[in-house]
Design a protein around this motif. Structure first.
Motif, mmCIF file in Angstrom:
data_model
loop_
_atom_site.group_PDB
_atom_site.id
_atom_site.type_symbol
_atom_site.label_atom_id
_atom_site.label_comp_id
_atom_site.label_asym_id
_atom_site.label_seq_id
_atom_site.Cartn_x
_atom_site.Cartn_y
_atom_site.Cartn_z
ATOM 1 N N SER A 44 -32.855 -29.435 38.306
ATOM 2 C CA SER A 44 -33.010 -30.189 39.577
ATOM 3 C C SER A 44 -32.540 -29.340 40.793
ATOM 4 N N LEU A 45 -33.412 -29.540 41.954
ATOM 5 C CA LEU A 45 -33.081 -29.090 43.339
ATOM 6 C C LEU A 45 -32.503 -30.249 44.277
ATOM 7 N N VAL A 46 -31.252 -30.221 44.716
ATOM 8 C CA VAL A 46 -30.820 -31.390 45.440
ATOM 9 C C VAL A 46 -30.200 -30.808 46.921
ATOM 10 N N GLY A 47 -30.195 -31.704 47.724
ATOM 11 C CA GLY A 47 -29.600 -31.347 49.219
ATOM 12 C C GLY A 47 -30.350 -32.342 49.901
ATOM 13 N N GLU A 48 -29.675 -32.011 51.516
ATOM 14 C CA GLU A 48 -30.282 -33.180 52.469
ATOM 15 C C GLU A 48 -31.595 -33.016 52.886
ATOM 16 N N SER A 49 -32.384 -33.735 53.418
ATOM 17 C CA SER A 49 -33.436 -33.895 53.853
ATOM 18 C C SER A 49 -33.793 -32.259 54.830
ATOM 19 N N GLY A 50 -34.648 -31.482 54.780
ATOM 20 C CA GLY A 50 -35.023 -30.564 55.386
ATOM 21 C C GLY A 50 -34.426 -29.117 54.963
ATOM 22 N N CYS A 51 -33.607 -29.220 53.871
ATOM 23 C CA CYS A 51 -32.975 -28.140 53.167
ATOM 24 C C CYS A 51 -33.938 -27.045 52.760
ATOM 25 N N GLY A 52 -35.253 -27.667 52.471
ATOM 26 C CA GLY A 52 -36.092 -26.385 51.688
ATOM 27 C C GLY A 52 -36.527 -26.715 50.473
ATOM 28 N N LYS A 53 -36.101 -27.932 49.715
ATOM 29 C CA LYS A 53 -36.343 -28.050 48.514
ATOM 30 C C LYS A 53 -37.873 -27.981 48.183
ATOM 31 N N SER A 54 -38.702 -28.794 48.752
ATOM 32 C CA SER A 54 -40.047 -29.327 48.598
ATOM 33 C C SER A 54 -40.884 -27.919 48.876
ATOM 34 N N THR A 55 -40.476 -27.011 49.738
ATOM 35 C CA THR A 55 -41.166 -25.881 50.183
ATOM 36 C C THR A 55 -40.864 -24.988 48.899
ATOM 37 N N THR A 56 -39.557 -24.863 48.367
ATOM 38 C CA THR A 56 -39.529 -24.217 47.048
ATOM 39 C C THR A 56 -40.174 -24.434 46.063
ATOM 40 N N GLY A 57 -40.235 -25.883 45.792
ATOM 41 C CA GLY A 57 -41.095 -26.057 44.667
ATOM 42 C C GLY A 57 -42.791 -25.805 44.923
ATOM 43 N N ARG A 58 -43.437 -25.848 46.058
ATOM 44 C CA ARG A 58 -44.517 -25.498 46.635
ATOM 45 C C ARG A 58 -44.753 -23.992 46.221
ATOM 46 N N LEU A 59 -43.595 -23.088 46.642
ATOM 47 C CA LEU A 59 -43.741 -21.773 46.495
ATOM 48 C C LEU A 59 -43.915 -21.367 45.159
ATOM 49 N N ALA A 60 -43.141 -21.915 44.335
ATOM 50 C CA ALA A 60 -42.924 -21.943 42.721
ATOM 51 C C ALA A 60 -44.431 -21.980 42.104
ATOM 52 N N LEU A 61 -45.074 -22.815 42.635
ATOM 53 C CA LEU A 61 -46.557 -23.124 42.147
ATOM 54 C C LEU A 61 -47.471 -22.286 43.052
ATOM 55 N N ARG A 62 -47.228 -21.558 43.805
ATOM 56 C CA ARG A 62 -48.088 -20.806 44.887
ATOM 57 C C ARG A 62 -49.018 -21.520 45.614
ATOM 58 N N LEU A 63 -48.559 -22.706 45.683
ATOM 59 C CA LEU A 63 -49.204 -23.735 46.562
ATOM 60 C C LEU A 63 -49.370 -23.408 48.189
ATOM 61 N N ILE A 64 -48.206 -22.278 48.533
ATOM 62 C CA ILE A 64 -48.094 -21.953 49.702
ATOM 63 C C ILE A 64 -47.680 -20.513 49.277
ATOM 64 N N GLU A 65 -48.043 -19.424 50.256
ATOM 65 C CA GLU A 65 -47.513 -18.274 49.826
ATOM 66 C C GLU A 65 -46.375 -17.820 50.192
ATOM 67 N N PRO A 66 -45.631 -16.984 49.460
ATOM 68 C CA PRO A 66 -44.206 -16.746 50.152
ATOM 69 C C PRO A 66 -44.285 -15.627 51.311
ATOM 70 N N THR A 67 -43.033 -15.523 52.380
ATOM 71 C CA THR A 67 -43.295 -14.402 53.027
ATOM 72 C C THR A 67 -42.603 -13.143 52.274
ATOM 73 N N ARG A 68 -41.748 -13.327 51.392
ATOM 74 C CA ARG A 68 -41.331 -12.267 50.626
ATOM 75 C C ARG A 68 -40.754 -12.896 49.252
ATOM 76 N N GLY A 69 -40.408 -12.040 48.243
ATOM 77 C CA GLY A 69 -40.082 -12.329 47.315
ATOM 78 C C GLY A 69 -40.676 -12.462 45.869
ATOM 79 N N SER A 70 -40.358 -12.879 44.740
ATOM 80 C CA SER A 70 -41.454 -12.851 43.534
ATOM 81 C C SER A 70 -41.169 -14.208 42.820
ATOM 82 N N VAL A 71 -42.164 -14.656 42.303
ATOM 83 C CA VAL A 71 -42.209 -15.839 41.439
ATOM 84 C C VAL A 71 -42.902 -15.598 40.116
ATOM 85 N N ARG A 72 -42.184 -15.344 39.139
ATOM 86 C CA ARG A 72 -42.659 -15.007 37.627
ATOM 87 C C ARG A 72 -42.717 -16.193 36.819
ATOM 88 N N TYR A 73 -43.900 -16.437 36.280
ATOM 89 C CA TYR A 73 -44.320 -17.310 35.289
ATOM 90 C C TYR A 73 -44.574 -16.633 34.172
#
Length: 322
Positions: A44-73
Motif C-alpha cells: 500500500s502507498l499512503v500519504g496526504e493528498s498530492g504526495c504523488g501516490k496516484s502518479t506513482t501508480g500510473r508510472l508503474a503501469l507506464r500509463l504516463i512516461e517517467p522523467t527518469r528511472g526504471s520500472v521492471r515488470y
C-alpha cells in the motif's frame, strides 16, 4: 517469493505555466522513488493528498512516461519496450480507478465495458466472450440480468464492482488499485475490500494499493510505503509500521487516524504549517519544515533511504525509537 514489480529512482516532473515568454515551472510530482512488489503481495502507498501516490501508480503501469528511472515488470524494463510489445503486456497489468462514475463510459453497456479488453487482446468468438464476461460478473457479484445495462443504472458499489471486473477480465498478475474505495459508502467499502482480498487469493494477484484510509490499509496490506511530497519516507511490514513507526511523519500520520476501540485514546500529533509546494520543495529533508524533531542537518542534507531493521526502510537523519 519472486519480485513481480521493481521500480528504481522513479521520477516524474511536470512542466506547468509554460508560455511564449516563459519555459514554465517544474512540478516534482514523484522524485526518486524505489521499491519492490513481490508476487501475491499487497503493497500500500499512503500519504496526504498530492504526495504523488496516484502518479506513482500510473508510472508503474507506464500509463504516463517517467522523467527518469526504471520500472521492471518480471525483470523487463517496460519503459524500454516498443509499443507493440507493451500492448501485449497490458493484459497482465491493470488498474482499478478511483471514481466509479467518471471511469466508466456511460454509452457502453456492461458487456461492452467488461469485454472490451477481450476484443482487443484475444481471438475469441462472440459466444466465448459472452461466457467469460458472465463468469467474471458472477465472480465480482454482478447478476446476469445486468449484462445489457448501462453504468447509470447501478449504485456506486455496483459500478466499482464493474470497474474491478473490467480490470480482472484479462486475468492480470499485477493490479494497481488507485483509491478504489474513496467514492463509496462505508458499508459498501467493506464489501469491495473483502472482494479484493478474496480475488487476490483466488486469482493469485499482486496489488499496489493506493489509499489515504489507514483503517482499510491496515486490513488489506502486507507492507506499507509512506509518501510525502514525492518522496518515500518509510517502508515496512504492516505490523512494523503500525506498532513502531520510525519516521516523525509516519507517526503523525498514523496518530491522526480515527480508532473504533472503546476507551482507547491516541496521542494526537498536530503538525504545524502547510505542505510545501511541489513547485519549490524545501532543501534537505522535505518534511523538515513541519517536523517537530528537525535539526540543522535535516534542513541542509537530504536523508538517505536506508535499512534500519530487517524489511524496515526509513529516510530520516534522526529516526524515532518508537
Amino acid at each position: 517469493m519472486k519480485t513481480i514489480l521493481k521500480v528504481e529512482d522513479l521520477t516524474k516532473y511536470f512542466v506547468v505555466n509554460r508560455s511564449l515568454l516563459s519555459s514554465g515551472e517544474v512540478v516534482k510530482a514523484v522524485d526518486g522513488v524505489s521499491f519492490s512488489l513481490m508476487e501475491g503481495e499487497t503493497l500500500s502507498l499512503v500519504g496526504e493528498s498530492g504526495c504523488g501516490k496516484s502518479t506513482t501508480g500510473r508510472l508503474a503501469l507506464r500509463l504516463i512516461e517517467p522523467t527518469r528511472g526504471s520500472v521492471r515488470y518480471r525483470g523487463q524494463d517496460i519503459a524500454q519496450l516498443p509499443p507493440e510489445k507493451m500492448r501485449k503486456l497490458r493484459g497482465e497489468m491493470q488498474i482499478i480507478f478511483q471514481d466509479p462514475w467518471s471511469s466508466l463510459n456511460p454509452r457502453m453497456t456492461v458487456k461492452e465495458i467488461i469485454g472490451e479488453g477481450l476484443r482487443r487482446q484475444k481471438e475469441l468468438s462472440r459466444a466465448q466472450r459472452k461466457r467469460l464476461v458472465l463468469d467474471m460478473m458472477e465472480t465480482v457479484g454482478l447478476r446476469p440480468e445486468h449484462y445489457d445495462r448501462h453504468p447509470h443504472e447501478f449504485s456506486g458499489g455496483q459500478r466499482q464492482r464493474l470497474g474491478v471486473a473490467r480490470a480482472l477480465i484479462m486475468r492480470p498478475k499485477l493490479v494497481v488499485a488507485d483509491e478504489p474505495l474513496s467514492a463509496l459508502d462505508v458499508s459498501v467499502q467493506a464489501q469491495v475490500v473483502n472482494l479484493l482480498a478474496r480475488l487476490k487469493q483466488e486469482l493469485g494477484l499482486s496489488y499496489l494499493f493506493i489509499s489515504h484510509d489507514l483503517a482499510i490499509v491496515e486490513h488489506i496490506s502486507d507492507r506499507i510505503a509512506v509518501m510525502y511530497l514525492g518522496k518515500l519516507m518509510e517502508l515496512a511490514s504492516k505490523r512494523q509500521l503500525f506498532e513502531r513507526p520510525r519516521h516523525p511523519y509516519t507517526q503523525a500520520l498514523f496518530s491522526a487516524a480515527p480508532t473504533t476501540e472503546v476507551g482507547r485514546e491516541k496521542n494526537r500529533i498536530i503538525l504545524s504549517g502547510d505542505v510545501p509546494s511541489p513547485l519549490n520543495p524545501p532543501p534537505g529533508c522535505r518534511f523538515h519544515t513541519r517536523c517537530p524533531q528537525a535539526q540543522e542537518d535535516c534542513r541542509q542534507l537530504e536523508p538517505e533511504f536506508k535499512l534500519l531493521a530487517p524489511g524496515h526502510w526509513v529516510a530520516c537523519h534522526h529516526p524515532l525509537n518508537g
